[in-house]
Design an enzyme around this catalytic site. Structure first.
Site, PDB file in Angstrom:
ATOM      1  N   LYS A 212       0.831  -1.207   0.000  1.00 46.50           N
ATOM      2  CA  LYS A 212       0.000   0.000   0.000  1.00 46.50           C
ATOM      3  C   LYS A 212       0.868   1.261   0.000  1.00 46.50           C
ATOM      4  O   LYS A 212       2.021   1.243   0.469  1.00 46.50           O
ATOM      5  CB  LYS A 212      -0.936  -0.001   1.199  1.00 46.50           C
ATOM      6  CG  LYS A 212      -0.228  -0.153   2.538  1.00 46.50           C
ATOM      7  CD  LYS A 212      -1.161  -0.039   3.727  1.00 46.50           C
ATOM      8  CE  LYS A 212      -2.096  -1.192   3.891  1.00 46.50           C
ATOM      9  NZ  LYS A 212      -2.779  -1.201   5.208  1.00 46.50           N
ATOM     10  N   CYS A 433      -9.789   2.853  15.880  1.00 51.14           N
ATOM     11  CA  CYS A 433     -10.011   2.081  14.659  1.00 51.14           C
ATOM     12  C   CYS A 433     -11.269   1.230  14.831  1.00 51.14           C
ATOM     13  O   CYS A 433     -11.831   1.155  15.918  1.00 51.14           O
ATOM     14  CB  CYS A 433      -8.808   1.193  14.373  1.00 51.14           C
ATOM     15  SG  CYS A 433      -8.683  -0.187  15.506  1.00 51.14           S
ATOM     16  N   CYS A 482      -4.177   1.725  12.676  1.00 49.36           N
ATOM     17  CA  CYS A 482      -5.109   2.389  11.761  1.00 49.36           C
ATOM     18  C   CYS A 482      -5.648   3.725  12.275  1.00 49.36           C
ATOM     19  O   CYS A 482      -6.115   4.531  11.487  1.00 49.36           O
ATOM     20  CB  CYS A 482      -6.260   1.454  11.413  1.00 49.36           C
ATOM     21  SG  CYS A 482      -5.704  -0.022  10.550  1.00 49.36           S
TER      22      CYS A 482
END
Ligand code: SRM
Ligand code: SF4
Length: 571
Positions: A212, A433, A482
């Site tokens: 990513k 998250c 996250c």
């Protein structure tokens, strides 16, 4: 056993899947037709990520279903692609309707300014994507080994410079989209045009990136998208209200694994300054350098941060300069003061106003005394401006004209949702998250325990007389990070059910990572550890000292060097 240390390491399994996928098609069309299971194969599951989709199962039901010998409760999560987090009222209404009709009723705003649906059954995927498409929304490249949703300051009409930053972010997002037609064929039933040009991923190549890749734009003094956590960052430099260019940052990233010292959060390095019209050419050079040199043998070592860590930032800068033909000028001085979203009403230069609405963990649903979904739908029905999703999981109702303001105010008041002034700054800044029950990687609760955690911590801040101080608290259910917990003044990172690593001492403005204060505490244990620290903060802090700075100076031992790469470096 003989082993040749010099032999090239085998490629990671995902590389083989990507290479064989015919530009992200795999056998998805066939698998979507298979109604004997709610799941898809692991290989196709890796490909759906590039289409913004994750196969998940309801982890609350796992054990019971296993005992009954039944298949897991499979469903999909879909992440919308929404550069800079902008959605029109018409789009909001479509998303609101789809959540409930074709997915779980709640919508979830993410830490990268977009929407997620959860609970989409396999048979509902195509209708959902198609209805989004009619509203000019898609989920292409929202996940996967590509440039993900690009972050940008959420209220561009506050100044001409911000507007330009937003446009540059959109332009880079479009520029770096994959070119494959796979998404259109699979989800929108577009046929390949016979005899057309052969399809090519000119920038990415057939195996895309090793991992990513994330880009964020910021305009100081706000560092709302935590620019130093991004693979690629653009820090806007403004003179006389005009955007003159950007400081470019590279190699930020937060994910790590507990107990694996080879994985770590890392703050980005600053390469230097570029003129504003060079964003795409420099972005292209950064992205292709990572494409060519990123580690494709080990996905835990494949992010750009490791490429830079291994080869050095000067080497990386030389690559980018050579590929782009641009020589970086020395970075301009930047001064960040905050990461906080603006809450309540704020004026814009175009005569409109926006309302910054606080949403805990970005969750939009109707709850007793908190009918967020209904209220936002009612606003979308009359709103003539748009909605902006923020990097801290909040939403701003933007472009509100003086005539419209009383109507929007009345809707917020009717539902009791205009209480930003009554909330502690700890609550307003808190993030978590998703974690359980949907996230397959969660080791502990996160979103579901945030209200309880805040309820326990807020009285300590109030008692110490510091409830109005902005303090960042971020919780995640595992070390992937996250909610960017390693940049929080108080970070809690899940290890096991009700076991968290506690991190303290990040700088509030996102320029310094926190450090490990306790490797494993329960939530109550964390509150018990924090209570005396908060008291001491109330009495011993220096004038203007943030909670993270106080912890860094007065609480954490000087040798607590959990993170080796914890400062903002300039190449
Ligand atoms: Fe994330 C994986 C949710 C922002 C680092 N992230 C996941 C998955 C998809 C789990 C999975 O792979 O099966 C989670 C889905 C949970 C669910 O049920 O919805 C998930 N990540 C999220 C979101 C929704 C959290 C939120 O509550 O808002 C955020 C979606 C952002 C978006 O709109 O694109 C989200 N994830 C982040 C961030 C923060 C950021 O980007 O600003 C990070 C840390 C920054 C970074 O990337 O270094 C982050 N997510 C990860 C990682 C670790 C990556 C790494 O390099 O180690 C994973 C796991 C992986 O990739 O293997 C992960
Ligand atoms: Fe899931 Fe971990 Fe990300 Fe939380 S931090 S959403 S638990 S991957």
């Amino acid at each position: 056993m003989n082993s040749d240390a010099s032999a090239p390491k085998p490629l990671a399994a995902n590389e083989v899947i990507k290479a064989a996928s015919n530009l992200l098609r795999g056998t998805l069309v066939q698998e979507l037709q298979d109604t004997s299971t709610g799941a898809i194969s692991d290989d196709n599951g890796q490909l759906t990520k590039f289409h913004g989709l994750y196969l998940q199962d309801d982890r609350d039901l796992r054990n019971a279903l296993k005992k009954e010998g039944k298949e897991k409760a499979f469903s999909f999560m879909l992440r919308v692609r929404l550069p800079g987090g902008v959605a029109s009222p018409a789009q909001w209404l479509v998303l609101d309707t789809l959540a409930g009709e074709l997915a779980s009723p709640s919508l979830r705003l993410t830490t990268r300014q977009t929407f997620q649906f959860h609970g989409i059954l396999k048979g509902n995927l195509k209708p959902l994507v198609q209805r989004m498409h009619h509203a000019l929304l898609d989920s292409i490249a929202a996940c996967g080994d590509v440039n993900r949703n690009v972050m940008a300051p959420p209220n561009p009409e506050r100044s001409a410079a911000l507007q330009r930053v937003y446009e540059d972010a959109r332009s880079w997002s479009e520029f770096a989209l994959p070119k494959t037609r796979a998404y259109h064929e699979i989800w929108l039933d577009d046929a390949l045009v016979a005899g057309g040009e052969p399809e090519q991923e000119v920038m990415y190549g057939p195996t895309y990136l090793p991992r990513k890749f994330k880009t964020g734009f910021v305009l100081p003094p706000s560092n709302d998208s935590d620019v130093y956590s991004q693979d690629l960052g653009f820090i806007a430099i403004v003179e006389n209200d005009q955007l003159i260019g950007y400081n470019v940052t590279v190699g930020g990233g937060l994910g790590m694994s507990h107990g694996n010292a080879e994985t770590f959060p890392r703050l980005a390095d600053t390469l230097g300054f570029i003129p504003a019209d060079k964003v795409n050419v420099v972005g292209h050079a950064v992205l292709t350098t990572q494409r060519d040199y990123g580690d494709r043998t080990n996905r835990k070592h494949a992010r750009l941060k490791y490429t830079i860590e291994d080869r050095g930032v000067e080497w990386f800068k030389a690559q980018v300069e050579e590929r782009s033909g641009i020589h970086f000028a020395p970075a301009r001085p930047v001064h960040f003061t905050t990461i906080e979203d603006p809450h309540g009403w704020h004026a814009c230069v175009d005569g409109t106003e926006f309302y910054g609405l606080h949403l805990l963990s970005g969750r939009i649903r109707d709850e007793d005394g908190w009918p967020m979904k209904t209220a936002l739908r009612e606003i979308a029905e009359i709103h003539t401006g748009d909605f902006r999703l923020t990097p801290s999981q909040n939403v701003t109702i933007s472009g509100v004209t003086p005539e419209q303001k009383p109507r929007i105010q009345a809707i917020l008041a009717k539902h009791g949702l205009h209480k930003e002034n009554e909330r502690s700054r700890l609550r307003l800044n808190a993030m978590s998250c998703v974690a359980l029950p949907t996230c397959g990687l969660a080791l502990a609760e996160s979103e579901r325990i945030l209200p309880q955690l805040l309820g326990k911590l807020e009285p300590h801040f109030a008692q110490a007389g510091v409830a109005s101080e902005a303090v960042s608290l971020r919780v995640t259910g595992c070390p992937n990070g996250c909610a960017r917990p390693y940049l929080a003044e108080i970070g809690l990172v899940g290890r096991a059910p009700n076991k968290y690593a506690l991190y303290l001492g990040a700088k509030y403005n996102g320029e310094r990572l926190n450090r490990l204060a306790s490797p494993s505490v329960t939530l109550d244990g964390a509150v018990a550890m924090l209570a005396p620290i908060i008291q001491r903060y109330g009495t011993e802090r220096h004038p203007g000292e943030g909670f993270g700075d106080f912890c860094d100076r007065a609480i954490l031992p000087a040798d607590a060097t959990f993170h080796s790469v914890g400062t903002v470096a300039t190449a």
